[in-house]
Design a protein around this motif. Structure first.
Motif, PDB file in Angstrom:
ATOM      1  N   ASP A 266       1.141  -1.156  -0.049  1.00 25.11           N
ATOM      2  CA  ASP A 266       0.010  -0.106   0.175  1.00 25.11           C
ATOM      3  C   ASP A 266       0.836   1.315   0.001  1.00 25.11           C
ATOM      4  O   ASP A 266       1.935   1.228   0.049  1.00 25.11           O
ATOM      5  N   SER A 267       0.180   2.097  -0.233  1.00 26.75           N
ATOM      6  CA  SER A 267       0.999   3.590  -0.633  1.00 26.75           C
ATOM      7  C   SER A 267       1.609   4.259   0.756  1.00 26.75           C
ATOM      8  O   SER A 267       2.600   5.142   0.707  1.00 26.75           O
ATOM      9  N   SER A 268       1.388   3.349   1.906  1.00 26.04           N
ATOM     10  CA  SER A 268       2.192   4.018   3.040  1.00 26.04           C
ATOM     11  C   SER A 268       3.559   3.455   3.223  1.00 26.04           C
ATOM     12  O   SER A 268       4.405   3.913   3.872  1.00 26.04           O
ATOM     13  N   ILE A 269       3.896   2.118   2.319  1.00 23.29           N
ATOM     14  CA  ILE A 269       5.135   1.991   2.349  1.00 23.29           C
ATOM     15  C   ILE A 269       5.976   2.748   1.424  1.00 23.29           C
ATOM     16  O   ILE A 269       5.700   2.929   0.138  1.00 23.29           O
ATOM     17  N   LYS A 270       7.188   3.026   1.706  1.00 28.08           N
ATOM     18  CA  LYS A 270       8.170   3.928   0.979  1.00 28.08           C
ATOM     19  C   LYS A 270       9.076   3.145  -0.057  1.00 28.08           C
ATOM     20  O   LYS A 270       9.686   3.683  -0.918  1.00 28.08           O
ATOM     21  N   ALA A 271       9.478   1.920   0.636  1.00 24.00           N
ATOM     22  CA  ALA A 271      10.383   1.020  -0.109  1.00 24.00           C
ATOM     23  C   ALA A 271       9.914   0.491  -1.608  1.00 24.00           C
ATOM     24  O   ALA A 271       8.713   0.263  -1.711  1.00 24.00           O
ATOM     25  N   THR A 272      11.022   0.021  -2.369  1.00 21.18           N
ATOM     26  CA  THR A 272      10.714  -0.323  -3.671  1.00 21.18           C
ATOM     27  C   THR A 272      11.022  -1.911  -3.409  1.00 21.18           C
ATOM     28  O   THR A 272      11.886  -2.101  -2.383  1.00 21.18           O
TER      29      THR A 272
END
Length: 405
Positions: free
Chosen positions: A227-233
């Protein structure tokens, strides 16, 4: 009565392989619903049924694969529909080789049956559709290069179009697709005799992908992003996994969670992990080179479980031919096989999954079967391979029976 290895080993392979395949099919049929990536495709089918096709396509789904599986999902459970779809795709691959594949060595079907027993083909994911499409593409290219009369340009183009719309993994194969196109063009191969079939397929797939193209500016692929709350790729997560494995902080072939990856970035800074595959290659080039040799060697070892010594034999044959400067288009399939393994070993900084390598292994088996029937391999090597296959199947059966009993 004296045992004749020349008859015993080939006959044993023909007898044991179908039994091994049935055993493994039964075992994998007992795999819990939604194991691994299968859960993603089950949830996508549920999403289609709840919100409709357009909403699902806009969200991002494995559209090409789910179009095939959806009708069955209206009759049976989603995971059963996905697995049946893959079994039908596998049957189609056998039919393709029987009808159009120009297979000279009947033993090849046993080789293909053996590798088909792996759980990768029998799980409810879109891997099988991608693998079948790419194998057909490379075999048709090889037939064109060998100037075989039944080369089918329509099949060649349709297969690569389907692969392109099935998985983003296709981008790894772009250099090989371009090389194939160049080699066919160079020999003036006529792939457009029935141009309306691949063109119609391309237009159809573009049209059904239009909701995703309009909203997201790309075609619809299975969406494994958090979801969009995660910053990592994904690249950062994989790269961190390798660092943690090397430091003995997590077991091999596992990943940290998305939250753990984000926490690492928060602690060490946004630039502490590479964001893209290209960055990952050059981020710590010494580590990249070390991991390449480790992954490549482990991949070659892994090939024994799937192909006996066929993959190793084909790669050795390729190097030997290059050393003798016998470089020609007949080496296309072994080059494809080596290229795929080398690329995955180079760019995947975490661990290489076996399902990513099945295209490489199958095209190696194709080439090996040609070498075998054309008597271009030492006879003892062929017997050794048959013995290796028998040992692999006995070992696999023993492990499966221990789990079933």
């Amino acid at each position: 009565m004296k045992l004749n290895p020349e008859h015993f080993f080939p006959s044993a392979v023909k007898l044991i392989t179908p039994l091994f395949f049935v055993l493994l099919c039964f075992y994998h049929a007992l795999t819990p619903e939604g194991a691994g990536d299968e859960g993603l495709f089950i949830s996508d089918l549920d999403y289609i049924k709840s919100y409709g096709w357009i909403a699902a396509i806009e969200k991002g789904i494995a559209l090409t694969y789910l179009i095939l599986a959806y009708p069955l999902s209206l009759i049976v459970k989603n995971y059963v529909a996905l697995r049946i779809t893959n079994m039908l795709l596998l049957l189609f691959l056998f039919f393709y080789f029987y009808k159009w594949g120009s297979i000279k060595n009947k033993q090849f079907y046993n080789y293909l049956l053996l590798i088909s027993a792996s759980g990768f083909f029998l799980a409810g994911t879109n891997d099988t559709l991608f693998i079948v499409s790419m194998v057909i593409f490379f075999n048709e290219t090889y037939k064109f290069l060998e100037k075989e009369e039944n080369s089918n340009g329509s099949l060649l183009l349709c297969s690569v179009i389907i692969a392109f719309f099935t998985r983003e993994l296709i981008y790894i194969y772009i250099p090989l697709i371009l090389l194939s196109s160049f080699l066919i063009w160079k020999i003036k191969g006529k792939v457009w005799n029935q141009w309306y079939i691949p063109v119609s397929l391309l237009i159809t797939l573009l049209v059904v992908n239009m909701p995703c193209i309009e909203k997201n500016q790309h075609i619809s692929y299975d969406n494994k992003n958090p979801d969009s709350s995660i910053k990592a790729t994904w690249v950062q997560r994989q790269y961190l996994a390798q660092l943690l494995v090397n430091d003995n902080k997590i077991p091999n072939q596992t990943h940290p969670s998305w939250e753990e990856t984000d926490a690492y970035l928060l602690k060490h800074g946004e630039n502490s992990l590479p964001r893209t595959t290209a960055e990952g290659i050059f981020f710590d080039f010494k580590l990249t080179v070390l991991e390449f040799f480790k992954d490549f060697s482990s991949t070659v070892f892994l090939s024994i479980r799937q192909t006996g010594i066929m993959y190793i034999s084909v790669i050795v044959y390729l190097f030997f031919a290059v050393f003798q400067r016998r470089i020609n288009t007949n080496l296309f399939l072994p080059f494809v096989s080596l290229f795929v393994v080398a690329v995955f070993s180079f760019i995947i900084i975490s661990f290489v999954e076996g399902r990513w390598l099945l295209v490489s292994y199958i095209v190696a088996m194709l080439y090996y079967s040609d070498l075998e029937v054309n008597k271009k391999l030492p006879h003892n090597l062929i017997l050794l391979n048959h013995a290796a296959l028998i040992l692999v199947m006995f070992y696999g059966s023993f492990k499966v029976l221990l789990k079933l009993l």
